[in-house]
Design a protein around this motif. Structure first.
Motif, PDB file in Angstrom:
ATOM      1  N   GLY A 124       0.765  -1.108   0.055  1.00  0.00           N
ATOM      2  CA  GLY A 124      -0.056   0.019   0.280  1.00  0.00           C
ATOM      3  C   GLY A 124       0.761   1.264  -0.055  1.00  0.00           C
ATOM      4  N   LEU A 125       2.122   1.158   0.580  1.00  0.00           N
ATOM      5  CA  LEU A 125       2.909   2.483   0.798  1.00  0.00           C
ATOM      6  C   LEU A 125       3.240   2.750  -0.527  1.00  0.00           C
ATOM      7  CD1 LEU A 125       5.147   1.638   3.810  1.00  0.00           C
ATOM      8  CD2 LEU A 125       3.132   3.117   3.718  1.00  0.00           C
ATOM      9  N   ASN A 126       3.758   1.679  -1.381  1.00  0.00           N
ATOM     10  CA  ASN A 126       4.511   1.943  -2.630  1.00  0.00           C
ATOM     11  C   ASN A 126       3.478   2.119  -3.615  1.00  0.00           C
ATOM     12  OD1 ASN A 126       6.964   1.585  -1.844  1.00  0.00           O
ATOM     13  ND2 ASN A 126       7.110  -0.394  -2.342  1.00  0.00           N
ATOM     14  N   SER A 127       2.196   1.634  -3.595  1.00  0.00           N
ATOM     15  CA  SER A 127       1.202   1.831  -4.672  1.00  0.00           C
ATOM     16  C   SER A 127       0.204   3.028  -4.256  1.00  0.00           C
ATOM     17  CB  SER A 127       0.395   0.534  -5.105  1.00  0.00           C
ATOM     18  OG  SER A 127      -0.680   0.706  -5.765  1.00  0.00           O
ATOM     19  N   LYS A 128      -0.981   2.849  -3.457  1.00  0.00           N
ATOM     20  CA  LYS A 128      -1.807   3.637  -3.415  1.00  0.00           C
ATOM     21  C   LYS A 128      -1.243   4.988  -2.646  1.00  0.00           C
ATOM     22  CE  LYS A 128      -6.557   4.270  -1.985  1.00  0.00           C
ATOM     23  NZ  LYS A 128      -7.770   3.753  -1.491  1.00  0.00           N
ATOM     24  N   LEU A 129      -0.262   4.925  -1.807  1.00  0.00           N
ATOM     25  CA  LEU A 129       0.387   6.194  -1.140  1.00  0.00           C
ATOM     26  C   LEU A 129       1.445   6.864  -1.996  1.00  0.00           C
ATOM     27  CD1 LEU A 129       0.652   8.270   1.242  1.00  0.00           C
ATOM     28  CD2 LEU A 129       1.998   6.560   2.396  1.00  0.00           C
ATOM     29  N   LEU A 130       2.555   6.155  -2.152  1.00  0.00           N
ATOM     30  CA  LEU A 130       3.706   6.752  -2.740  1.00  0.00           C
ATOM     31  C   LEU A 130       3.364   7.262  -4.361  1.00  0.00           C
ATOM     32  CD1 LEU A 130       6.387   8.113  -2.523  1.00  0.00           C
ATOM     33  CD2 LEU A 130       7.218   6.037  -2.843  1.00  0.00           C
TER      34      LEU A 130
END
Ligand SMILES: NC(=O)c1ccc[n+]([C@@H]2O[C@H](COP(=O)([O-])OP(=O)(O)OC[C@H]3O[C@@H](n4cnc5c(N)ncnc54)[C@H](OP(=O)(O)O)[C@@H]3O)[C@@H](O)[C@H]2O)c1
Length: 198
Positions: free
Chosen positions: A82-88
């Motif tokens: 989720g950090l790399n896709s939806k957030l970052l």
């Protein structure tokens, strides 16, 4: 207006695209579909996408995924999904896109109800949605040239029945309300807002 829609082929993106393309020039983006292919998890491909699209008035995102699974089994690697896709991924759309967007343009990101009303197995996506909302509120203070930014935060939508069992007691949100939330952000004047449709 010239509007870039990332995730235009998705459940949310399709309806938002159908609505906005009636009156605006729309550029569809997906990792496999669309007028331009770009991968949210790859900043170089996002830079390429902005170069190909040229100056634009609004960037709409209806893409980005995270990890669903029990806390007890979760690893840091799982959480990074989720950090790399939806957030970052969405953060990079703004960090890179701010150098390509026209004055008085707007960014509309996607978060979701899980930040406020989590369900079982949603730790990663709930945390990411909260971070997207926080990013939007703070970035609105610093974007220059009248550029605005908001997040749309819907509940589970009526067009995603495969998710209903995982969201017990959550009343599905009509796609019309989701489309209107994006309209409010793109066509209105608000900034720094999380537009909640639950
Ligand atoms: N569905 C719901 O009930 C609901 C509720 C609240 C919030 N949300 C949020 O809304 C967003 C969209 O959900 P959805 O249900 O509409 O998803 P979806 O139907 O799976 O659609 C995802 C879209 O994103 C694109 N995409 C996938 N991976 C990508 C990547 N790496 N780079 C660029 N584009 C990519 C897909 O196109 P390609 O196949 O071409 O890549 C597709 O257009 C998600 O962030 C979700 O958490 C959904």
């Amino acid at each position: 207006m010239k509007i870039i829609i990332v995730g235009a082929s998705g459940t949310l993106g399709q309806k938002v695209t159908e609505d906005l393309e009636k009156e605006h020039e729309v550029i569809r983006v997906g990792s496999k579909s669309g007028d331009i292919q770009a991968d949210l998890t790859n900043p170089e491909s996002l830079e390429e996408m902005f170069k190909k699209a040229g100056p634009f008035d609004a960037l709409v995102c209806a893409a980005g995924s995270g990890h669903f699974g029990p806390l007890k089994e979760m690893t840091g690697e799982d959480f990074k999904k989720g950090l790399n896709s939806k957030l970052l991924g969405q953060v990079n759309l703004v960090l890179i896109g701010q150098h390509y967007i026209n004055p008085k343009g707007s960014f509309t990101l996607i978060s979701g109800v899980l930040s406020d009303d989590p369900i079982q197995n949603s730790v990663n996506v709930a945390a990411v949605n909260s971070a997207v909302n926080g990013f939007v509120k703070a970035a609105a203070l610093e974007l220059e040239n009248g550029v605005r930014i908001n997040a749309v935060s819907p509940g589970v939508v009526e067009d995603s029945p495969q998710l209903f069992d995982a969201f017990p007691g959550h009343k599905p949100v009509s796609m019309e309300r989701v489309v209107y939330a994006y309209r409010k952000s793109v066509l209105g004047h608000i900034t720094g807002q999380v537009i909640k449709e639950v």
